[in-house]
Design a protein around this motif. Structure first.
Motif, PDB file in Angstrom:
ATOM      1  N   LEU A 148      -6.345  -8.020  -2.370  1.00 16.76           N
ATOM      2  CA  LEU A 148      -6.659  -6.821  -1.603  1.00 16.76           C
ATOM      3  C   LEU A 148      -6.948  -7.166  -0.148  1.00 16.76           C
ATOM      4  N   ALA A 178      -3.649  -7.979   1.506  1.00 19.87           N
ATOM      5  CA  ALA A 178      -2.798  -6.795   1.685  1.00 19.87           C
ATOM      6  C   ALA A 178      -3.322  -5.913   2.812  1.00 19.87           C
ATOM      7  N   LYS A 179      -4.619  -5.658   2.807  1.00 16.77           N
ATOM      8  CA  LYS A 179      -5.206  -4.816   3.859  1.00 16.77           C
ATOM      9  C   LYS A 179      -5.074  -5.470   5.229  1.00 16.77           C
ATOM     10  N   ARG A 181      -1.693  -5.003   6.424  1.00 15.87           N
ATOM     11  CA  ARG A 181      -1.275  -3.603   6.459  1.00 15.87           C
ATOM     12  C   ARG A 181      -0.037  -3.378   5.600  1.00 15.87           C
ATOM     13  N   LYS A 182      -0.124  -3.917   4.381  1.00 17.00           N
ATOM     14  CA  LYS A 182       0.957  -3.796   3.411  1.00 17.00           C
ATOM     15  C   LYS A 182       0.382  -3.393   2.056  1.00 17.00           C
ATOM     16  N   THR A 183       1.275  -3.112   1.130  1.00 12.72           N
ATOM     17  CA  THR A 183       0.910  -2.911  -0.276  1.00 12.72           C
ATOM     18  C   THR A 183       1.540  -4.024  -1.087  1.00 12.72           C
ATOM     19  N   HIS A 228      -9.053   0.901  -4.433  1.00 14.84           N
ATOM     20  CA  HIS A 228      -7.862   0.587  -3.634  1.00 14.84           C
ATOM     21  C   HIS A 228      -6.695   0.127  -4.507  1.00 14.84           C
ATOM     22  N   GLU A 233       3.270  -0.371   3.583  1.00 18.40           N
ATOM     23  CA  GLU A 233       1.940   0.133   3.218  1.00 18.40           C
ATOM     24  C   GLU A 233       2.035   1.511   2.559  1.00 18.40           C
ATOM     25  N   LYS A 240      -2.250   3.142  -1.930  1.00 16.83           N
ATOM     26  CA  LYS A 240      -3.040   2.090  -2.554  1.00 16.83           C
ATOM     27  C   LYS A 240      -2.560   0.735  -2.039  1.00 16.83           C
ATOM     28  N   SER A 241      -3.520  -0.182  -1.828  1.00 14.27           N
ATOM     29  CA  SER A 241      -3.154  -1.493  -1.286  1.00 14.27           C
ATOM     30  C   SER A 241      -2.586  -2.418  -2.344  1.00 14.27           C
TER      31      SER A 241
END
Length: 274
Positions: A165, A168-169, A172-174, A211, A266, A269-270
């Motif tokens: 998480l 990813a955050k 700035r992606k999922t 998230h 993104e 949800k991350s």
């Protein structure tokens, strides 16, 4: 994590060295930091320090003394200094859409050590967990350092979900993660199904859960992705053009490793576990 003082030292040292490897670096200097109660024989502290020293030596670094204080509970770790060229620094941000996600150690050490405390795990199962925790991430770093690594973190107390998480955050992606592909210690699945989940896993779920989207993921795997790890593996975002090479180098690693997902643009949800 374990009762054996030598293993205790090895695990703590491997965990401390991991932060440098997670940035693509080479550990060069380490200092012991120890707290020890006066009610235990000093030979136990000697074994802890010996375990740590052996791991520092394996890493090719120098152990240059350290600091010890009296405390009610034994504590041990290392302050580690390493070097990496700025052009080859790995950060826990920077994953790119289309990257593959690689995990270099199996999950489940938190569940297994909980089973040990409950008197349920066998010596063989404990040995398997100790092997995972004492394996330096040096070998995984060496295996992929020639590839296009865009982001990296090591999996420790916040579990796979918590550390993924953060990555990813920050990017700035999922992250889309395939639960069937995630390597897990076989015995940990059994004990997780019995409900032997460490308290830290519930705290990790509380922290990261909002998230995350789970799609058809059974509760055992949900618990395991939140399982707090000690000296866990590396989670790497690597260019998809290196997929074939990644598969080759993973075969050379001594522990279970796998491509466990990919990076998406993104979304709401991350993390998405499918």
């Amino acid at each position: 994590m374990v009762d054996d003082p030598y293993d205790f030292g090895r695990i703590a040292a491997a965990n401390s060295l991991s932060d440098v490897y997670a940035m693509g670096g080479e550990p060069k200097l380490a200092l012991n930091i120890a707290a020890f109660p006066n009610c235990l024989p000093p030979e136990i502290l000697g074994e802890i320090l010996r375990g740590g020293a052996d791991k520092v030596k394996e890493a090719g670094a120098i152990l240059a003394g350290g600091h010890t204080i009296q405390d009610d509970e034994p504590k041990y770790g290392l302050s580690v200094t390493g070097f990496v060229h700025p052009d080859h620094l790995w950060k826990n941000t920077g994953a790119r859409t289309g990257d593959i996600l690689v995990l270099t150690k199996p999950l489940g050490t938190g569940v297994l050590t909980t089973a040990v405390k409950a008197g349920l795990a066998s010596e063989e199962e404990l040995l398997e967990a100790v092997t995972v925790m004492t394996t330096l991430n040096k070998y995984a770093r060496d295996a992929v350092r020639h590839l296009h690594v865009h982001a990296c973190t090591d999996i420790t107390g916040f579990g796979l979900a918590g550390h993924a998480l953060e990555m990813a955050k920050g990017s700035r992606k999922t992250f889309l993660l395939h639960t069937d592909a995630i390597p897990v210690l076989e015995a940990a699945k059994e004990y997780a199904a019995m409900g032997l989940i460490p308290a830290g896993a519930y705290r990790n779920r509380d922290f990261a859960g909002e998230h995350i989207q789970f799609q058809k993921t059974d509760m055992v795997m949900e618990d395991l992705v939140f399982d707090p790890q000690t000296s866990g593996g590396l989670l790497l975002a690597i260019s998809s053009r290196d997929r074939d090479e990644v598969l080759k180098v993973m075969d050379a690693l001594t522990l279970s490793s796998a491509i466990i997902g990919e990076v998406l643009d993104e979304e709401e949800k991350s993390l998405i576990f499918e």
